[in-house]
Scaffold this active site. Sequence first.
Site, mmCIF file in Angstrom:
data_model
loop_
_atom_site.group_PDB
_atom_site.id
_atom_site.type_symbol
_atom_site.label_atom_id
_atom_site.label_comp_id
_atom_site.label_asym_id
_atom_site.label_seq_id
_atom_site.Cartn_x
_atom_site.Cartn_y
_atom_site.Cartn_z
ATOM 1 N N SER A 169 0.835 -1.200 0.000
ATOM 2 C CA SER A 169 0.000 0.000 0.000
ATOM 3 C C SER A 169 0.873 1.255 0.000
ATOM 4 O O SER A 169 1.758 1.373 -0.855
ATOM 5 C CB SER A 169 -0.937 -0.059 1.209
ATOM 6 N N ASP A 215 -8.325 -7.066 -4.484
ATOM 7 C CA ASP A 215 -8.001 -5.728 -4.002
ATOM 8 C C ASP A 215 -8.608 -4.689 -4.950
ATOM 9 O O ASP A 215 -8.121 -4.477 -6.050
ATOM 10 C CB ASP A 215 -6.471 -5.565 -3.948
ATOM 11 N N HIS A 229 -7.762 -5.476 -0.156
ATOM 12 C CA HIS A 229 -6.486 -4.760 0.017
ATOM 13 C C HIS A 229 -5.734 -5.266 1.251
ATOM 14 O O HIS A 229 -4.505 -5.250 1.288
ATOM 15 C CB HIS A 229 -6.777 -3.261 0.135
#
Lengths: 193, 377
Positions: B151, B314, B347
């Site tokens: 991320s 995701d 995610h």
Amino acid sequence: MRTDHKYILQMIEPNSHVLDLGCGDGELLTLLMKYKNCRTTGIEIDEKEIYKCVERGVSVSHGDIDSGLADYSDKRFDYVILNESLQEILDPEKVIAEALRVGKKVIVGIPNFCNIVARLQIFFLGKVPVTEGLPYTWYNTPNLRFLSIKDFREFCSGRQITIERQLAIGTSKEIFLWPNLLATVALFLISKS
Amino acid sequence: MSQYVETQYYTFAHPPHELVLKSGIKLGPVTLAYETYGKLNAAKSNAILIFHALTGDAHAAGFHQDAKDPGWWDPMIGSGKAFDTDKYFVICANVLGGCKGSTGPSSLNPAMGKPWALSFPVVTIEDMVVAQKYLIDHLGIKKLLSASGGSMGGLLALEWAVRFPDTLQSAILIATNYKHTAQQIALHEVARQAIMSDPNWNKGDYYGKALPAQGMAVSRMMGHITYMSERSMEEKFGRKLKGKEKLGYDFSHDFEVESYLKYRGKSFVQRFDANSYLYLSKALDYFDLSQEGDLATVFKGVETKFLVVTFTSDWLYPSYQSKHIVKAMKANEIDVSFIEIDTTYGHDSFLVEIEGQSKLVSHFLNNIAKQCHCEER
């Protein structure tokens, strides 16, 4: 070493830049790095195989061959390999054209669907052949395209594709006599005329 | 070595040698909180820098004394794990602008004798990377064996690779992007508005007073929805009720998912600073490695080897965004591998899907270390 891998290794010049389309677990690319000092990369659709490639230190991209080829500029590779994958591709005509765009030369390996054992099975058993080289039945085969050495030669001649070398392989060695009848696998080194 | 890990601090950029931020504003002194795991070898060639995500911190692995829970990426970092601390020296620092020991809006502004709050200058992903370069220099490391993060951590690793290419052997980018898209910015803006519309936020001046707890909680609830996938939420919660047998026909919570989000929101208030959330989310939104130009030109001259990992479920950082990065790298003949792991966790996968990532990371690092003989002590 697999017989087809042995002959592919012979076709490739040392220190070349090679792309393997449908590289599986990266075995062929590992051999090319080890014995021919090649710079290599692969494209593979099966997630499980990607882990094996990374373990071997083979650089690989997860995805299908069509969209994978679009990432590369013209004549970027010395060789593009399409071994045992052409018959599983939805649009082989486009993929061969793309492979010839990104590679100076392309090596195509195909199973010969018109091998004598297959022909005899069709003739005498009246069934779709199941042989050592073509071990699948009609309902579980990954193969979408069924072709012979002759078919591939015809395909090339109609498209200004030069066959620089043809290698017909039987169960373990090269076959010189009646290849379309006796070979189980064939390798072609092709380029754009 | 103690069985516990401890956070350490490094302070640098003392005036008049302040850190010059991307905005041109000077900031100093700057403190970074960091932790290390494993041992730096004599050649200082086995160091790996881990970057945390938006609300992460320097405590990536192991246990603090008296702590119940380990660091945020403990399943991946440690003896015999993917980032194997028997072989590698792993470093993780809290980012500039954070609230877990590094200089940020909740830190004391030495000139004013009170927390910076909104007078803290806006920091960028680039500034965070530059600050951590000071730390790596301080530790005497000239070349990192690898840098990795998921991320926001992936964005930081990517920025490092482009900004300091000679200092990085390899990088592992997980569930990340090279620029924030309209949807990603929009989701952040809702989170920011939730905080800023809480009266307790008080234009950022809430230190020592009531916290903007309601705004923080709502922003975190939103965040958590984006970190999961529809399927993972369905599998985890479905329409299960919480603490009752039938629907209440009122606006107290009925469903387990409601109670989960409320719990997450509430616990976030205790562990994170609202202003930091504003600053860090803004830094993410500002980031665009391509500078609105051709991404491929950005990677010119980069010789770092990359492993790029995404997850099928995701939707916050979808795979196609990483594929753009991979394509731009390939245009520069950079050695890159790409994999899209089939998961349902959304995610959050980079924190939860350990098996596949462990295999990839350990083997990838193994091969990198072999090539440069960096494992030797």
